[in-house]
Design a protein around this motif. Structure first.
Motif, PDB file in Angstrom:
ATOM      1  N   ALA A   5       1.095  -1.383   0.136  1.00  0.00           N
ATOM      2  CA  ALA A   5       0.348   0.317   0.117  1.00  0.00           C
ATOM      3  C   ALA A   5       0.455   1.633  -0.147  1.00  0.00           C
ATOM      4  O   ALA A   5       0.351   2.611  -0.785  1.00  0.00           O
ATOM      5  CB  ALA A   5      -1.231   0.086   1.636  1.00  0.00           C
ATOM      6  N   ARG A   6       2.199   1.590   0.612  1.00  0.00           N
ATOM      7  CA  ARG A   6       2.705   2.489   0.789  1.00  0.00           C
ATOM      8  C   ARG A   6       4.044   2.451  -0.773  1.00  0.00           C
ATOM      9  O   ARG A   6       4.836   2.483   0.024  1.00  0.00           O
ATOM     10  CB  ARG A   6       3.309   2.676   1.873  1.00  0.00           C
ATOM     11  N   ARG A   7       3.342   3.216  -2.305  1.00  0.00           N
ATOM     12  CA  ARG A   7       3.643   2.489  -2.849  1.00  0.00           C
ATOM     13  C   ARG A   7       3.512   3.870  -4.079  1.00  0.00           C
ATOM     14  O   ARG A   7       1.540   3.905  -3.596  1.00  0.00           O
ATOM     15  CB  ARG A   7       4.004   1.414  -3.504  1.00  0.00           C
ATOM     16  N   SER A   8       3.787   4.513  -4.660  1.00  0.00           N
ATOM     17  CA  SER A   8       3.719   5.953  -6.005  1.00  0.00           C
ATOM     18  C   SER A   8       2.614   5.158  -6.198  1.00  0.00           C
ATOM     19  O   SER A   8       2.429   4.381  -6.775  1.00  0.00           O
ATOM     20  CB  SER A   8       4.900   5.953  -5.791  1.00  0.00           C
ATOM     21  N   MET A   9       1.475   5.657  -6.584  1.00  0.00           N
ATOM     22  CA  MET A   9       0.329   5.543  -7.530  1.00  0.00           C
ATOM     23  C   MET A   9       0.825   7.084  -8.611  1.00  0.00           C
ATOM     24  O   MET A   9       0.719   7.487  -8.787  1.00  0.00           O
ATOM     25  CB  MET A   9      -1.073   5.685  -6.781  1.00  0.00           C
ATOM     26  N   ASN A  10       0.723   5.925  -9.946  1.00  0.00           N
ATOM     27  CA  ASN A  10       0.149   6.707 -11.200  1.00  0.00           C
ATOM     28  C   ASN A  10      -1.093   7.099 -11.680  1.00  0.00           C
ATOM     29  O   ASN A  10      -1.712   6.437 -10.703  1.00  0.00           O
ATOM     30  CB  ASN A  10       1.365   6.416 -12.067  1.00  0.00           C
ATOM     31  N   LEU A  11      -1.732   6.885 -12.428  1.00  0.00           N
ATOM     32  CA  LEU A  11      -2.544   7.744 -12.472  1.00  0.00           C
ATOM     33  C   LEU A  11      -3.383   6.457 -12.777  1.00  0.00           C
ATOM     34  O   LEU A  11      -4.497   5.938 -12.614  1.00  0.00           O
ATOM     35  CB  LEU A  11      -2.645   8.490 -14.005  1.00  0.00           C
ATOM     36  N   VAL A  14      -5.761   4.550 -10.744  1.00  0.00           N
ATOM     37  CA  VAL A  14      -6.757   4.483 -10.119  1.00  0.00           C
ATOM     38  C   VAL A  14      -7.846   3.341 -11.473  1.00  0.00           C
ATOM     39  O   VAL A  14      -9.020   2.948 -10.755  1.00  0.00           O
ATOM     40  CB  VAL A  14      -7.409   6.011 -10.789  1.00  0.00           C
ATOM     41  N   HIS A  18     -10.177   0.577 -10.394  1.00  0.00           N
ATOM     42  CA  HIS A  18     -11.777   0.519 -10.726  1.00  0.00           C
ATOM     43  C   HIS A  18     -11.818  -0.737 -11.563  1.00  0.00           C
ATOM     44  O   HIS A  18     -13.043  -1.327 -11.659  1.00  0.00           O
ATOM     45  CB  HIS A  18     -11.618   1.640 -11.734  1.00  0.00           C
ATOM     46  N   GLY A  42     -19.779   2.668  -8.125  1.00  0.00           N
ATOM     47  CA  GLY A  42     -19.876   4.232  -7.707  1.00  0.00           C
ATOM     48  C   GLY A  42     -18.587   4.832  -8.184  1.00  0.00           C
ATOM     49  O   GLY A  42     -18.257   6.148  -8.705  1.00  0.00           O
ATOM     50  N   VAL A  43     -19.161   4.470  -9.811  1.00  0.00           N
ATOM     51  CA  VAL A  43     -18.895   6.005 -10.825  1.00  0.00           C
ATOM     52  C   VAL A  43     -19.185   6.078 -11.789  1.00  0.00           C
ATOM     53  O   VAL A  43     -20.994   4.925 -11.167  1.00  0.00           O
ATOM     54  CB  VAL A  43     -17.571   4.710 -11.454  1.00  0.00           C
ATOM     55  N   ILE A 231      -6.854 -11.387   7.623  1.00  0.00           N
ATOM     56  CA  ILE A 231      -7.560 -10.227   8.296  1.00  0.00           C
ATOM     57  C   ILE A 231      -7.729  -9.299   6.837  1.00  0.00           C
ATOM     58  O   ILE A 231      -6.850  -8.932   6.753  1.00  0.00           O
ATOM     59  CB  ILE A 231      -5.858 -10.344   9.385  1.00  0.00           C
ATOM     60  N   VAL A 236      -1.795 -13.093   6.390  1.00  0.00           N
ATOM     61  CA  VAL A 236      -0.870 -12.173   7.029  1.00  0.00           C
ATOM     62  C   VAL A 236       0.107 -12.945   7.643  1.00  0.00           C
ATOM     63  O   VAL A 236      -0.323 -14.734   8.302  1.00  0.00           O
ATOM     64  CB  VAL A 236      -1.833 -11.830   9.277  1.00  0.00           C
TER      65      VAL A 236
ATOM     66  N   SER B   8     -17.571  10.577  -5.567  1.00  0.00           N
ATOM     67  CA  SER B   8     -16.378   9.835  -5.050  1.00  0.00           C
ATOM     68  C   SER B   8     -15.325  10.364  -6.936  1.00  0.00           C
ATOM     69  O   SER B   8     -15.024   9.705  -7.103  1.00  0.00           O
ATOM     70  CB  SER B   8     -16.616   8.511  -4.894  1.00  0.00           C
ATOM     71  N   HIS B  17      -3.804   9.891  -1.697  1.00  0.00           N
ATOM     72  CA  HIS B  17      -2.217   9.204  -1.441  1.00  0.00           C
ATOM     73  C   HIS B  17      -0.536   9.835  -1.002  1.00  0.00           C
ATOM     74  O   HIS B  17      -0.119   9.494  -0.528  1.00  0.00           O
ATOM     75  CB  HIS B  17      -2.306   8.164  -2.383  1.00  0.00           C
ATOM     76  N   HIS B  18      -0.746  10.759  -2.108  1.00  0.00           N
ATOM     77  CA  HIS B  18       0.807  11.683  -2.925  1.00  0.00           C
ATOM     78  C   HIS B  18       0.713  11.541  -1.239  1.00  0.00           C
ATOM     79  O   HIS B  18       1.517  12.375  -1.100  1.00  0.00           O
ATOM     80  CB  HIS B  18       0.321  12.120  -3.614  1.00  0.00           C
ATOM     81  N   MET B  21       1.362  10.342   1.417  1.00  0.00           N
ATOM     82  CA  MET B  21       2.748   9.995   1.711  1.00  0.00           C
ATOM     83  C   MET B  21       4.087  10.962   1.962  1.00  0.00           C
ATOM     84  O   MET B  21       5.286  10.284   2.757  1.00  0.00           O
ATOM     85  CB  MET B  21       3.499   9.171   0.681  1.00  0.00           C
ATOM     86  N   ILE B  41       9.351   9.133  -2.546  1.00  0.00           N
ATOM     87  CA  ILE B  41       7.789   8.861  -2.665  1.00  0.00           C
ATOM     88  C   ILE B  41       7.646   7.944  -4.113  1.00  0.00           C
ATOM     89  O   ILE B  41       6.268   8.066  -4.428  1.00  0.00           O
ATOM     90  CB  ILE B  41       6.860   9.308  -2.152  1.00  0.00           C
TER      91      ILE B  41
END
Lengths: 368, 368
Positions: A5-11, A14, A18, A42-43, A231, A236, B8, B17-18, B21, B41
DNA sequence: CCGGATAGTTCAGATACTATACGAACCATG
DNA sequence: CATGGTTCGTATAGTATCTGAACTATCCGG
């Protein structure tokens, strides 16, 4: 597998999210039209259409005929997950046999092959040859059955590094430092590798008794007792990868000495070699699971391996837990028996691939 | 016309998120220039600049002077998290007192106030009045100290629904069905509400002995023994919200009957009222923690409450766990003592707000 | 046959990212 | 002191994705 989860997101993240939501929605809540899907995740309808087109281009969903007749308005076109036509290969090396299976997106085990033969003290190359053969056979049958395999993974009874896919040591096989990447070439995709211990839980989550659950505990009985902890939908693994060792939960502090350095571990009281009666096994399990339930408050406990054989043990444990846990009388924790057979680890290996595919459908190439 | 886009906006999720981070990176790895942050990041310098500007507009970071002299090239401008100028209010209702504290973003407890007084059988309105008074005092002092409070939360010793902020029952206070939303108006923001049991773990994670850890187990000793389980940075609440009840992990299946319906729970062997010697407490703790360690394989165990008082108990437990767990001799699980005082739940309540702020910095309004 | 209702598509607009270019600031060297 | 090299931060163009509204398509009921 479990998304970092703690990684950079690019576009594109998203988009991936979805796509993942849409595919899981189709699998869990059934087929639906684009408009319904748009409301579900929800789009807007426009976005839902684009997502459906994307997944269709990857052959992960199929467009059905018109439907939803009866209501007024233009009927929607149902789209459904290609649960039957997309799958993953699961492989497993055991002491005395090699297993290959194909699990489809819907969680059905479609193909299962076992090749018996002593793998102890056999040179790894020879065993990997057997694995390759049975894997190829399974893939061929999958192709014939119209299942497109999007990847595969191998379960090994030893200490591995899933990222480098190197096997450090497999005590029961007497193997040391084996490179498992060589199977890639023969199979045509990058074969994942994982330890077999926790894979049972993933198998139950995707194809077994835990389908639809988010938080549960899996206990697998055999000579030793292993397990896995899921979990909120994620396995885990623990800091060192040792989580889920339910066999070493304490049952009796004055019990017999265990190899782990402790006394009275569950394994010694309910393992296959302990010679315990069903009553004793149920009692020991209850005591251990009491601790587990109070600690993680799961939706259910899944009993697998030899423990799944006896309905009596399951019943007893469930009843005793109802009596002896805090929320037990009000909201008892369910106890279920595994419905998967002996090839759990192979199925779990396939499940890792399916999980990855569902979490990021863009991993599947845009095919014709 | 407060027209907040309720829709949303999923592109905004990337931004959130950015921002999250970047802020966490500044807090955990220290101040840095925009260029360094971009590398940390995984975004481009342009994006990092935009993110810094966004956080600065929310007063969550401040631009320092030039720095990084010595190396060749143009020196960067250091930006730092406004760790000391942004905080959250934590409140706690106990049986015999009311607590308010302010914890800043860096995890320092800056203000702490206690008001003694019996809250049992007192009408809730009266107690809430005390809470309001001490909260206002803390907020005023925070303002005077230059700390901007971005929100607050209240810990209660009972069963609550955090989403509706309704208190169903608080046995020790003899309260039933209390609406806690009325404090919002007096404080000027929406006050979160949570059960006090698990908040200790969150307090340790944000401001205590578990800062920087991702997976740990918190054990709080008192008359009863409670605890909390944090896995991969997230508190495990369980399906019914009962997770972390370490006091009911089994220590001796033949031990004394417990109110939970079981026998030999840790609580009976190591609780304050059990009359056990330090040796016995350490022994019971070890037996219980053996199960816990084998189950979740945490980085550390944090002993809090009365258990934090004795270095001897901590040492013994650590040593015994080294001997009696599977990975213990190779990679022992650390045992630490809590450094937080008796107001853990209040600090934990503040931590929930800080966690929310860090997870989504856009919750903080764009101020002048 | 027509109006109401719902499905799906198209197009413009907004947002947030990447890539690249460019000026600014500092250091080292001749 | 002047010049070149290096790094920082910003500016600009381009791309991908989502939203919202308008538009077309299709079915139902009267």
């Amino acid at each position: 597998m479990t998304a970092v989860a703690r990684r950079s997101m690019n576009l594109g993240a998203v988009r991936r999210h979805h796509l993942s939501m849409l595919l899981e929605s189709l699998l869990q809540e059934g087929p639906a039209s684009r408009a319904v899907l748009a409301r579900r995740i929800g789009v807007t309808k426009a976005t839902a259409s684009a997502l459906v087109a994307d997944l269709a281009a990857r052959c992960l969903i199929i467009e059905g005929g018109a439907s939803s007749a009866g209501t007024s308005g233009r009927p929607g076109v149902e789209v459904a997950a290609a649960g039957w036509s997309v799958g993953a290969l699961g492989l497993q090396i055991e002491v005395d046999r090699v297993v290959a299976c194909v699990v489809d997106l819907a969680g059905a085990v479609r193909i299962e092959h076992r090749v018996d033969g002593d793998n102890r003290r056999t040179v790894p190359a020879r065993v990997l040859g057997r694995v390759e053969a049975v894997a190829k056979q399974a893939l061929a049958e999958a192709g014939a059955a119209g299942i497109r395999c999007v990847g595969g993974a191998l379960a090994v009874p030893g200490l591995v590094d899933p990222s480098t896919r190197a096997l450090f040591v497999a005590p029961n096989l007497h193997w040391l430092d084996v490179d498992l990447t060589r199977l890639d070439q023969a199979l045509g995709f990058e074969l994942g590798v994982d330890n077999e211990a926790n894979l049972g839980a993933l198998a139950e989550l995707r194809a077994g008794a835990a389908v639809g659950l988010r938080t549960f505990v899996y206990v697998s009985g055999g000579v030793g007792i292993g397990g896995g902890l899921v979990i909120d939908g994620a396995l885990v693994r623990g800091v060192h990868g040792f989580a889920g060792e339910i066999g070493h939960v304490v049952v009796d502090p004055n019990g017999p000495q265990c190899a782990c350095g402790s006394r009275g571990c569950l394994e010694a009281h309910a393992g296959t070699g302990s010679g315990a009666t069903p009553e004793q096994v149920a009692r020991a399990l209850t005591v251990a699971l009491r601790s587990v339930v109070h600690l993680v408050d799961p939706q259910a406990i899944i009993l697998g391996g030899d423990l799944a054989a006896s309905a009596e043990v399951t019943e007893r444990v469930a009843e005793q837990l109802r009596q002896e846990t805090l929320g037990g009388r009000w909201r008892p924790c369910e106890v279920r028996r595994s419905i998967l057979g002996t090839d759990v680890a192979a199925i779990g290996a396939a499940a890792t691939v399916l999980n990855a595919t569902l979490a990021d459908p863009t991993l599947v190439p845009l095919s014709a």
